[in-house]
Write a protein that holds these residues in place. Structure first.
Motif, PDB file in Angstrom:
ATOM      1  N   ASN A   1      -7.251  -2.520  -2.236  1.00  0.00           N
ATOM      2  CA  ASN A   1      -5.812  -2.283  -2.376  1.00  0.00           C
ATOM      3  C   ASN A   1      -5.006  -3.166  -1.414  1.00  0.00           C
ATOM      4  N   LEU A   2      -5.511  -3.276  -0.186  1.00  0.00           N
ATOM      5  CA  LEU A   2      -4.808  -4.077   0.807  1.00  0.00           C
ATOM      6  C   LEU A   2      -4.856  -5.561   0.435  1.00  0.00           C
ATOM      7  N   ALA A   3      -6.007  -5.999  -0.063  1.00  0.00           N
ATOM      8  CA  ALA A   3      -6.140  -7.405  -0.468  1.00  0.00           C
ATOM      9  C   ALA A   3      -5.154  -7.743  -1.579  1.00  0.00           C
ATOM     10  N   THR A   4      -5.067  -6.888  -2.581  1.00  0.00           N
ATOM     11  CA  THR A   4      -4.140  -7.159  -3.683  1.00  0.00           C
ATOM     12  C   THR A   4      -2.690  -7.027  -3.231  1.00  0.00           C
ATOM     13  N   LYS A   5      -2.439  -6.134  -2.271  1.00  0.00           N
ATOM     14  CA  LYS A   5      -1.079  -5.990  -1.724  1.00  0.00           C
ATOM     15  C   LYS A   5      -0.649  -7.277  -1.026  1.00  0.00           C
ATOM     16  N   PHE A   6      -1.518  -7.822  -0.200  1.00  0.00           N
ATOM     17  CA  PHE A   6      -1.188  -9.056   0.501  1.00  0.00           C
ATOM     18  C   PHE A   6      -0.895 -10.190  -0.486  1.00  0.00           C
ATOM     19  N   ALA A   7      -1.721 -10.265  -1.530  1.00  0.00           N
ATOM     20  CA  ALA A   7      -1.543 -11.341  -2.500  1.00  0.00           C
ATOM     21  C   ALA A   7      -0.260 -11.161  -3.311  1.00  0.00           C
ATOM     22  N   LYS A   8       0.050  -9.918  -3.626  1.00  0.00           N
ATOM     23  CA  LYS A   8       1.217  -9.654  -4.481  1.00  0.00           C
ATOM     24  C   LYS A   8       2.522  -9.598  -3.692  1.00  0.00           C
ATOM     25  N   ASP A   9       2.543  -8.805  -2.634  1.00  0.00           N
ATOM     26  CA  ASP A   9       3.796  -8.560  -1.912  1.00  0.00           C
ATOM     27  C   ASP A   9       4.095  -9.612  -0.850  1.00  0.00           C
ATOM     28  N   SER A  10       3.045 -10.123  -0.195  1.00  0.00           N
ATOM     29  CA  SER A  10       3.260 -11.091   0.877  1.00  0.00           C
ATOM     30  C   SER A  10       3.151 -12.528   0.404  1.00  0.00           C
TER      31      SER A  10
END
Length: 295
Positions: free
Chosen positions: A175-184
């Motif tokens: 979840n954190l990996a996809t968050k970084f890629a999507k949001d950051s």
């Protein structure tokens, strides 16, 4: 013209015969490791299931065991999971002998929108899954998260017992990996590299405190020139501290990831480097012959 068409038809047969016969159906049943397990998302329609099976080339296996993953499985493996979650992404898991490592292949890349091969690999390693070929597919665009839950279930069906604390941490990592890629806006491959490098440092240096984990995280962010918000940086530190407390040996994680391409070649084979030179020469000779007909 008729003569040219005849030559063209013969040419297709000849070139086809020159291709290496590596891509063939696996009709042998592995009595030691078991048959591949196909995990289908519970919310797939019958037509979507057939599409997924085609993408995963299920028909090429002598036998498979087919199971379904649903929201109840999400709750089992992921703390705080939603039992009403809709599950679409699916997978085929083929066990390998010890030491073979992980081979991850998203066979419908346009339909798995947030998770990459490397993200699946790092999360699976966190969960304690090694030595398998995992193929992921979906019939329409989805994030790809439910496939990981399906992989967990497949492993337990095959006789393994997974630590639910590890699967929960692995899910948070994904979840954190996809968050970084999507949001950051961080490149997906860069995210996977960051997670891998941090875990390598944790394995090598065995930090005893959260403060030491924080230093490792900060050092790797600086090294890879990645900027995170303070909130995201803290989420990453908290996650890696949880991983530290799981006492997982991630020393060979980077090696497994770098060996992934090699493992794929070993499984599916690769074309002889001289093959295309032979094809090129064949065409050159053929065209020289054709030109001679019109002189």
């Amino acid at each position: 013209m008729k003569r040219i068409l005849m030559v063209a038809g013969a040419l297709l047969l000849i070139v086809g015969g020159m291709l290496p016969a590596n891509a063939k159906a696996d009709t042998t049943i592995d009595e030691k490791l078991g048959v591949p397990i196909v995990v289908m998302g519970a919310n797939l329609t019958d037509a979507e299931k057939e599409s997924v099976k085609k993408s995963l080339k299920v028909e090429e296996n002598a036998e498979v065991e087919e199971i379904t993953v649903d929201g109840n499985d999400l709750v089992k493996y992921i703390k705080g999971g939603n039992s009403q979650a809709r599950m679409y992404s699916s997978a085929k898991i083929t066990r390998q002998d010890e030491g073979k490592g992980l081979v991850i292949n998203i066979v419908t890349p346009d339909n798995i929108t947030q998770v990459t091969n490397e993200m699946y690999a790092t999360a699976m390693m966190t969960a304690g899954i090694v030595d398998a070929v995992v193929e992921v597919a979906a019939p329409k665009p989805v994030t790809g998260h439910s496939a990981l839950v399906g992989i967990y279930k497949a492993y337990e069906v095959s006789g393994e017992t997974l630590d639910t604390e590890r699967t929960d941490v692995a899910n948070d990592e994904l979840n954190l990996a996809t968050k970084f890629a999507k949001d950051s806006g961080i490149d997906q491959d860069k995210v996977a590299e960051l997670l891998t490098e941090i875990k390598k440092e944790i394995a090598d240096n065995k930090p005893a405190t959260k403060e030491e984990v924080e230093k490792i995280v900060n050092d790797q962010l600086k090294k890879l020139n990645i900027e995170l918000s303070e909130d995201d940086r803290q989420l990453l530190i908290d996650l890696m501290d949880r991983i530290r407390n799981l006492d997982i040996d991630f020393g060979k994680l980077s090696e497994q990831l770098s060996d992934m391409a090699t493992t794929i070649k070993e499984k599916f084979g690769e074309i002889d480097p001289g093959f295309w030179d032979k094809v090129k020469q064949f065409f050159a000779d053929l065209f020289d012959s054709i030109k001679s007909w019109f002189k």
